[in-house]
Motif scaffolding. Sequence first.
Motif, PDB file in Angstrom:
ATOM      1  N   ARG A   1      48.129  43.085   9.620  1.00 31.85           N
ATOM      2  CA  ARG A   1      47.845  44.049   8.552  1.00 31.85           C
ATOM      3  C   ARG A   1      48.474  43.591   7.245  1.00 31.85           C
ATOM      4  O   ARG A   1      49.635  43.212   7.194  1.00 31.85           O
ATOM      5  CB  ARG A   1      48.360  45.429   8.926  1.00 31.85           C
ATOM      6  N   GLY A   2      47.654  43.657   6.197  1.00 27.39           N
ATOM      7  CA  GLY A   2      48.133  43.284   4.872  1.00 27.39           C
ATOM      8  C   GLY A   2      47.990  41.807   4.540  1.00 27.39           C
ATOM      9  O   GLY A   2      48.256  41.397   3.418  1.00 27.39           O
ATOM     10  N   LYS A   3      47.561  41.008   5.512  1.00 29.38           N
ATOM     11  CA  LYS A   3      47.380  39.575   5.269  1.00 29.38           C
ATOM     12  C   LYS A   3      45.921  39.282   4.922  1.00 29.38           C
ATOM     13  O   LYS A   3      45.019  39.937   5.428  1.00 29.38           O
ATOM     14  CB  LYS A   3      47.754  38.780   6.506  1.00 29.38           C
ATOM     15  N   PRO A   4      45.693  38.280   4.099  1.00 29.06           N
ATOM     16  CA  PRO A   4      44.308  37.879   3.849  1.00 29.06           C
ATOM     17  C   PRO A   4      43.700  37.297   5.125  1.00 29.06           C
ATOM     18  O   PRO A   4      44.334  36.484   5.807  1.00 29.06           O
ATOM     19  CB  PRO A   4      44.428  36.790   2.776  1.00 29.06           C
ATOM     20  N   PHE A   5      42.498  37.718   5.459  1.00 33.50           N
ATOM     21  CA  PHE A   5      41.807  37.200   6.643  1.00 33.50           C
ATOM     22  C   PHE A   5      41.700  35.676   6.543  1.00 33.50           C
ATOM     23  O   PHE A   5      41.803  34.960   7.533  1.00 33.50           O
ATOM     24  CB  PHE A   5      40.438  37.865   6.757  1.00 33.50           C
ATOM     25  N   ALA A   6      41.537  35.165   5.338  1.00 27.52           N
ATOM     26  CA  ALA A   6      41.340  33.726   5.135  1.00 27.52           C
ATOM     27  C   ALA A   6      42.494  32.882   5.683  1.00 27.52           C
ATOM     28  O   ALA A   6      42.270  31.744   6.096  1.00 27.52           O
ATOM     29  CB  ALA A   6      41.141  33.424   3.652  1.00 27.52           C
ATOM     30  N   VAL A   7      43.721  33.414   5.730  1.00 27.61           N
ATOM     31  CA  VAL A   7      44.837  32.606   6.227  1.00 27.61           C
ATOM     32  C   VAL A   7      44.725  32.350   7.724  1.00 27.61           C
ATOM     33  O   VAL A   7      45.409  31.460   8.247  1.00 27.61           O
ATOM     34  CB  VAL A   7      46.221  33.203   5.887  1.00 27.61           C
ATOM     35  N   LEU A   8      43.876  33.092   8.427  1.00 26.91           N
ATOM     36  CA  LEU A   8      43.672  32.876   9.856  1.00 26.91           C
ATOM     37  C   LEU A   8      42.591  31.833  10.117  1.00 26.91           C
ATOM     38  O   LEU A   8      42.447  31.353  11.239  1.00 26.91           O
ATOM     39  CB  LEU A   8      43.288  34.193  10.534  1.00 26.91           C
ATOM     40  N   VAL A   9      41.855  31.499   9.067  1.00 27.08           N
ATOM     41  CA  VAL A   9      40.773  30.517   9.178  1.00 27.08           C
ATOM     42  C   VAL A   9      41.374  29.129   9.037  1.00 27.08           C
ATOM     43  O   VAL A   9      42.272  28.900   8.214  1.00 27.08           O
ATOM     44  CB  VAL A   9      39.707  30.780   8.085  1.00 27.08           C
ATOM     45  N   ALA A  10      40.883  28.198   9.853  1.00 23.19           N
ATOM     46  CA  ALA A  10      41.371  26.819   9.791  1.00 23.19           C
ATOM     47  C   ALA A  10      41.265  26.302   8.356  1.00 23.19           C
ATOM     48  O   ALA A  10      40.305  26.601   7.640  1.00 23.19           O
ATOM     49  CB  ALA A  10      40.570  25.931  10.745  1.00 23.19           C
ATOM     50  N   LEU A  11      42.261  25.537   7.959  1.00 24.64           N
ATOM     51  CA  LEU A  11      42.337  25.047   6.584  1.00 24.64           C
ATOM     52  C   LEU A  11      41.057  24.348   6.137  1.00 24.64           C
ATOM     53  O   LEU A  11      40.580  24.575   5.021  1.00 24.64           O
ATOM     54  CB  LEU A  11      43.538  24.111   6.444  1.00 24.64           C
ATOM     55  N   ASP A  12      40.467  23.549   7.032  1.00 24.65           N
ATOM     56  CA  ASP A  12      39.250  22.826   6.663  1.00 24.65           C
ATOM     57  C   ASP A  12      38.012  23.721   6.593  1.00 24.65           C
ATOM     58  O   ASP A  12      36.952  23.275   6.162  1.00 24.65           O
ATOM     59  CB  ASP A  12      39.005  21.655   7.626  1.00 24.65           C
TER      60      ASP A  12
END
Length: 130
Positions: free
Chosen positions: A68-79
Amino acid sequence: MAPELEDLKAMWFDLKAQVDELAGERQQYIDFFEQSPEAYIVTDNAGTIEEVNGAAVDILQRRRRFLRGKPFAVLVALDQRREFRERLNGLAGAGSWRTILEAWEMRTEVALTARRIGTRGICWRLQATS
């Protein structure tokens, strides 16, 4: 004065009954969301996680309080993040695509389905494909 007081009292009881009914319906939807075998995440329009159900917690391999409160994008692989952000920014109503999520050293390919919830945010369905 007594008839007006009785009218107010009756209106208050009607209003309380409506509030109780709405609270019960809300709880029913919360239970459905939490107990669904489908993995769901709800974000705001910018992609910040607001809610995560149990099935999504299992896929993401993270505790709910850390999501909660984190951008969903940070869970996506960097590439995969650039494409994810582009699709998020271009999401008009709904969309589906595949991406890779990373949890610690584990990579999981998922099929994402995103749907805007009015002007409030986005509901994401995750389905592990590997």
